[in-house]
Design a protein around this motif. Structure first.
Motif, PDB file in Angstrom:
ATOM      1  N   HIS A   1       7.729  19.170  12.362  1.00  0.00           N
ATOM      2  CA  HIS A   1       8.636  18.086  11.956  1.00  0.00           C
ATOM      3  C   HIS A   1       9.341  18.460  10.637  1.00  0.00           C
ATOM      4  O   HIS A   1      10.531  18.216  10.467  1.00  0.00           O
TER       5      HIS A   1
ATOM      6  N   LYS B   1       6.514  16.967  20.680  1.00  0.00           N
ATOM      7  CA  LYS B   1       6.532  18.227  19.970  1.00  0.00           C
ATOM      8  C   LYS B   1       5.110  18.662  19.647  1.00  0.00           C
ATOM      9  O   LYS B   1       4.236  17.796  19.643  1.00  0.00           O
TER      10      LYS B   1
ATOM     11  N   ASP C   1       1.672  20.497  14.488  1.00  0.00           N
ATOM     12  CA  ASP C   1       1.714  19.039  14.627  1.00  0.00           C
ATOM     13  C   ASP C   1       2.715  18.421  13.651  1.00  0.00           C
ATOM     14  O   ASP C   1       3.540  17.598  14.047  1.00  0.00           O
TER      15      ASP C   1
HETATM   16  C1  SOE Z   1      -0.639  13.197  14.492  1.00  0.00           C
HETATM   17  O1  SOE Z   1      -0.828  14.074  13.464  1.00  0.00           O
HETATM   18  C2  SOE Z   1       0.768  12.632  14.466  1.00  0.00           C
HETATM   19  O2  SOE Z   1       0.731  11.607  15.397  1.00  0.00           O
HETATM   20  C3  SOE Z   1       1.820  13.611  14.895  1.00  0.00           C
HETATM   21  O3  SOE Z   1       1.591  14.153  16.146  1.00  0.00           O
HETATM   22  C4  SOE Z   1       3.168  12.947  14.789  1.00  0.00           C
HETATM   23  O4  SOE Z   1       4.185  13.793  15.199  1.00  0.00           O
HETATM   24  C5  SOE Z   1       3.376  12.434  13.395  1.00  0.00           C
HETATM   25  O5  SOE Z   1       4.547  11.777  13.285  1.00  0.00           O
HETATM   26  C6  SOE Z   1       2.267  11.516  13.001  1.00  0.00           C
HETATM   27  O6  SOE Z   1       1.052  12.132  13.185  1.00  0.00           O
END
Ligand code: SOE
Length: 380
Positions: free
Chosen positions: A185, A96, A181
């Protein structure tokens, strides 16, 4: 279960995480890996025992024996890579945010559906056992009507102007960084849990470092924290370090969340509270096995993940007994379990986030950007 063959496109932080989680399924073999240079691909293949390495992903997609591919590249490459994989008839898991525009996401969804291929966007954070228990509490009516959602996704790995990652550059990442980023979520999980769509947003974004110092050479996600200041180029930055968003969910519920990559001490704090007309729940990724349940007239509760105490459908996301912690790596395994069950048997349920969720996520991100740019509420 018949043995399946898969391949990885991308060798960064997610390359390692996906490799571990795929192998824990026990019946999926990683047969090839691609990276932008043959050196990176070969180094990853050697250190992870993968037979084939290439800098040309099309040779992977052309392999008729391959069942699926994982797209783990910087965001701007998700679309061309996923599209090529789908057109070659592969089932696809993509990190994502799914793409950098909603038009691209819509095209991927259409191709995948037309070709009847399994498609998954890696919103793995839905898959903590306690988070799934909240989902089932809401479905069972335990929360009552959803009234308020609030929370944050806060990290600190880009605090200094010497912190660097490909996500900083809009050309590789897309226009929105912290929102894309980790805000992606937050919004995905809240909609999944409440069963309510985000219907309007009012967003404020801030780029604290208008220029950052880019190290000469590539920097893997999170690893910038351990680099020494040596040889840097100063580059202008347009992607945001922080965002705050007011949201409407459905017709009645209201909420707010922040995202940040510059909150000192918050390593990967994905946290939310959901308040319903009967009770409230709160959860944080930094203590993933704990669930707080808040009551108005009786003492509040904290329950610890224990499959024997969870809703049976949530217990299916826990592979260890109570008191045995399950964390970030395990959430990926839980997504892959369900995705590969579907790859092996197209009549299996689609109980994992799909490209339809990825498309919804991209539409929301575009609305967040529109709202922040116009300094106004935007309907979704
Ligand atoms: C970096 O910010 C990252 O790896 C994200 O891309 C992930 O989706 C997250 O779960 C943790 O941080």
């Amino acid at each position: 279960m018949r043995r399946l063959k898969t391949a990885l496109i991308g060798t960064g932080f997610m390359g390692k995480v996906h490799t571990d989680a795929i192998r824990r399924l026990g019946y999926v073999d990683i047969v090839a890996v691609a990276a932008s240079t043959i050196g990176e691909a070969q180094a990853f293949a050697d250190s992870h025992g993968i037979p084939t390495a290439t800098d040309d992903a099309s040779t992977i997609f052309a392999d008729p024996s391959l069942d699926a591919v994982h797209i783990l590249t910087p965001n701007a490459l998700h679309f061309p890579m996923a599209k090529a994989a789908l057109l070659a008839g592969k089932n696809v898991i993509c990190e994502k945010p799914l793409t950098v525009t909603s038009a691209e996401a819509a095209e991927l969804l259409e191709i995948a559906e037309n070709k009847k291929l399994a498609h998954c966007v890696e919103h793995n954070l839905r898959c903590y056992p306690v988070v799934q228990h909240i989902r089932r509490m809401r479905e069972n009516g335990d929360l009552g009507d959803i009234l308020i959602v609030q929370g944050t996704y806060s990290q600190d790995w880009l605090l200094y102007d010497t912190d660097w990652n490909w996500r900083v550059e809009a050309s590789a990442n897309g226009a929105l960084r912290a929102m894309g980023d980790v805000g992606s979520h937050w919004m995905d999980t809240i909609q999944h849990l409440t069963g309510l769509p985000i219907t309007a947003v009012c967003a404020d974004l801030q780029t604290f470092h208008k220029t950052r110092k880019r190290p000469k050479g590539s920097v893997e996600t999170f690893s910038g924290k351990t680099l020494q200041p040596t040889d840097y180029t100063s580059v202008p930055v347009t992607t945001e370090d922080f965002g705050a968003v007011l949201v409407h969910l459905g017709d009645r519920a209201r909420g707010a969340f922040t995202v940040s990559q510059m909150s000192a001490g918050r390593k990967n704090n994905f946290a939310f509270e959901i308040f319903g007309s009967k009770c409230g729940v709160a959860w944080s990724q930094e203590r993933p096995d704990e669930l707080w349940i808040g009551h108005r007239n009786t003492p509040n509760q904290v329950i610890i993940k224990d499959p024997s105490l969870l809703d049976p459908r949530a217990a299916a996301y826990a592979d260890l007994p109570g008191g045995h912690g399950e964390g970030y790596d395990d959430t990926h395994k839980q997504v892959f379990k369900r995705f590969y069950a579907r790859v092996a048997d197209p009549s299996a349920p689609v109980d994992y986030p799909t490209f339809a969720d990825g498309l919804l996520g991209m539409r929301l991100l575009e609305k967040v950007l529109e709202s922040a740019t116009s300094r106004s509420w935007v309907n979704v």
